[in-house]
Motif scaffolding. Structure first.
Motif, PDB file in Angstrom:
ATOM      1  N   ILE A  87       0.842  -1.196   0.000  1.00 16.67           N
ATOM      2  CA  ILE A  87       0.000   0.000   0.000  1.00 16.67           C
ATOM      3  C   ILE A  87       0.876   1.244   0.000  1.00 16.67           C
ATOM      4  CG2 ILE A  87      -1.805   1.252   1.252  1.00 16.67           C
ATOM      5  CD1 ILE A  87      -2.460  -1.538   2.576  1.00 16.67           C
ATOM      6  N   GLY A  88       0.602   2.170  -0.929  1.00 19.17           N
ATOM      7  CA  GLY A  88       1.314   3.438  -0.995  1.00 19.17           C
ATOM      8  C   GLY A  88       0.351   4.606  -0.953  1.00 19.17           C
ATOM      9  N   SER A  89       0.776   5.702  -0.332  1.00 20.57           N
ATOM     10  CA  SER A  89      -0.083   6.889  -0.215  1.00 20.57           C
ATOM     11  C   SER A  89       0.737   8.152  -0.456  1.00 20.57           C
ATOM     12  CB  SER A  89      -0.722   6.961   1.182  1.00 20.57           C
ATOM     13  OG  SER A  89      -1.538   5.843   1.449  1.00 20.57           O
ATOM     14  N   ARG A 135       3.091   4.009  -7.937  1.00 20.62           N
ATOM     15  CA  ARG A 135       4.502   3.639  -8.046  1.00 20.62           C
ATOM     16  C   ARG A 135       5.040   3.111  -6.712  1.00 20.62           C
ATOM     17  NH1 ARG A 135       4.771   8.635 -11.402  1.00 20.62           N
ATOM     18  NH2 ARG A 135       5.135   7.937 -13.553  1.00 20.62           N
ATOM     19  N   ILE A 136       4.710   3.799  -5.621  1.00 21.30           N
ATOM     20  CA  ILE A 136       5.161   3.338  -4.302  1.00 21.30           C
ATOM     21  C   ILE A 136       4.635   1.931  -4.039  1.00 21.30           C
ATOM     22  CG2 ILE A 136       4.906   3.671  -1.813  1.00 21.30           C
ATOM     23  CD1 ILE A 136       4.853   6.719  -2.394  1.00 21.30           C
ATOM     24  N   ALA A 137       3.347   1.724  -4.307  1.00 23.72           N
ATOM     25  CA  ALA A 137       2.732   0.427  -4.009  1.00 23.72           C
ATOM     26  C   ALA A 137       3.386  -0.692  -4.819  1.00 23.72           C
ATOM     27  CB  ALA A 137       1.234   0.494  -4.276  1.00 23.72           C
ATOM     28  N   TYR A 138       3.578  -0.464  -6.101  1.00 25.39           N
ATOM     29  CA  TYR A 138       4.195  -1.499  -6.930  1.00 25.39           C
ATOM     30  C   TYR A 138       5.656  -1.722  -6.553  1.00 25.39           C
ATOM     31  CZ  TYR A 138       0.723  -3.050 -10.318  1.00 25.39           C
ATOM     32  OH  TYR A 138      -0.348  -3.671 -10.915  1.00 25.39           O
ATOM     33  N   ARG A 139       6.386  -0.650  -6.244  1.00 27.73           N
ATOM     34  CA  ARG A 139       7.778  -0.831  -5.831  1.00 27.73           C
ATOM     35  C   ARG A 139       7.860  -1.672  -4.564  1.00 27.73           C
ATOM     36  NH1 ARG A 139      11.214   4.072  -3.413  1.00 27.73           N
ATOM     37  NH2 ARG A 139       9.750   3.597  -1.725  1.00 27.73           N
ATOM     38  N   GLU A 140       6.988  -1.370  -3.595  1.00 24.03           N
ATOM     39  CA  GLU A 140       7.022  -2.122  -2.339  1.00 24.03           C
ATOM     40  C   GLU A 140       6.603  -3.565  -2.547  1.00 24.03           C
ATOM     41  OE1 GLU A 140       8.291  -0.899   0.615  1.00 24.03           O
ATOM     42  OE2 GLU A 140       8.910   0.606  -0.860  1.00 24.03           O
TER      43      GLU A 140
END
Length: 334
Positions: free
Chosen positions: A267-269, A278-283
């Protein structure tokens, strides 16, 4: 609770401190909570201390603190922003230290309070399709409209013609940031107001621990919500939510994660929305590489074919995206 049977095979039970054992059951009623919080941080007084494996039955208030009682009420007269999303907690977890991860299994959610329990509303300068503080326009705000909704444990009675399934989730779930005290309207890497529809009964949320004791906050229950929470307000309702909490020592994660029976999700916010994705996919890629043995670039290419995106909110000060992959494409869980 048959839908929770998969949890015996979850990361929480495989790697948690108590390996799936259930300890004491605690209650956290409105009276026990006393003061509800509108910021998430390291400075508020704890209301409860629990051990890993303990269960907590929490009575949450709705996002408006129960102040909008009729369709004649105006949100601008009943609440003062940013004093929305009242939070229960903080709950301290024995042994939690920075660098650990907290595992929060939402076992059950039930509506509580007098009917009509549910509330949806249009709030001035709030929502995805109107001018806001962050997306400034000269247009006049949309009119204030309140809809009060009958909610039972099966159905959200939107109208005489439209009946929606009761699919509850927690809008705001978080451990404390290390130093800042963050508005309960704002999601970030600590968790917060993610408004992610998957974060409901039968799932486990993993939160990064950044302060001793973790300091768990919970609130903002939704009876149902579409992707994006487009008008800014779900079907808000007071709930009785049952959690079981465990601790995964030394599992250092940067952003919240979620596990369900058939998928894992990072989960990215942030703003803009594409950077949250992008944050969510990277994590998710980093998770697949660290715990499931994938080559990072191979995971990147694979997710281009089978990755799934879940839109949390895109109405709050920061937007939330979950990036997921089905477990059937992963090796055995760690």
């Amino acid at each position: 609770m048959g839908y929770n049977s998969w949890v015996s095979r979850s990361i929480m039970n495989r790697r948690g401190s108590v390996a799936g054992k259930t300890g004491r059951t605690h209650t956290l009623t409105e009276e026990q909570q006393g003061e509800f919080h509108f910021t998430i941080g390291p400075y508020s007084k704890p209301v409860l201390t629990i051990a890993p494996g303990d269960r907590v039955v929490v009575d949450t208030r709705d996002a408006f603190s129960g102040r909008i009682k009729t369709e004649a009420d105006k949100p601008s007269e009943k609440i003062r922003m940013p004093f929305a999303n009242p939070q229960n907690g903080p709950i301290m977890i024995d042994g939690a230290e920075p660098g650990d991860a907290l595992a929060v299994h939402i076992e059950d959610m039930a509506p509580r309070g007098e009917q009509p329990r549910g509330t949806c509303a249009l709030i001035p300068e709030f929502g995805a399709l109107t001018g806001t503080y962050y997306t400034a326009t000269l247009n006049q705000p949309l009119p204030e409209i309140v809809r009060k909704i009958l909610v039972d444990e099966n159905t959200v009675h939107w109208s005489d013609k439209v009946k929606l399934p009761y699919k509850p989730h927690i809008g705001t779930l978080s451990c404390s940031p290390e130093i800042d005290s963050i508005s309960t309207l704002t999601p970030d890497n600590h968790g917060g107001n993610m408004d992610l529809p998957d974060m409901g009964p039968g799932t486990v949320t993993y939160l990064p621990v950044r302060v001793p004791g973790a300091r768990l906050f919970i609130g903002d229950a939704h009876a149902c919500q579409g992707d994006g929470e487009v008008c800014g307000v779900a079907v808000e309702h007071a709930s009785t939510t049952t959690l079981r909490v465990d601790l995964i020592k030394g599992w250092t994660i940067e952003w919240p994660r979620l596990e369900a029976e058939d998928f894992i999700m990072a989960i990215g916010s942030t703003r803009p929305l594409e950077d949250a994705a992008r944050i969510a996919y990277r994590e998710l890629i980093r998770w697949m590489a660290a715990d499931y043995g994938f080559d990072q670039l191979d995971a990147y290419m694979m997710l281009s074919q089978c990755g799934k995106v879940r839109l949390g909110n895109f109405v709050d000060p920061k937007y939330t995206v979950g990036a997921a992959v089905l477990k059937k494409y992963l090796p055995d869980q760690p």
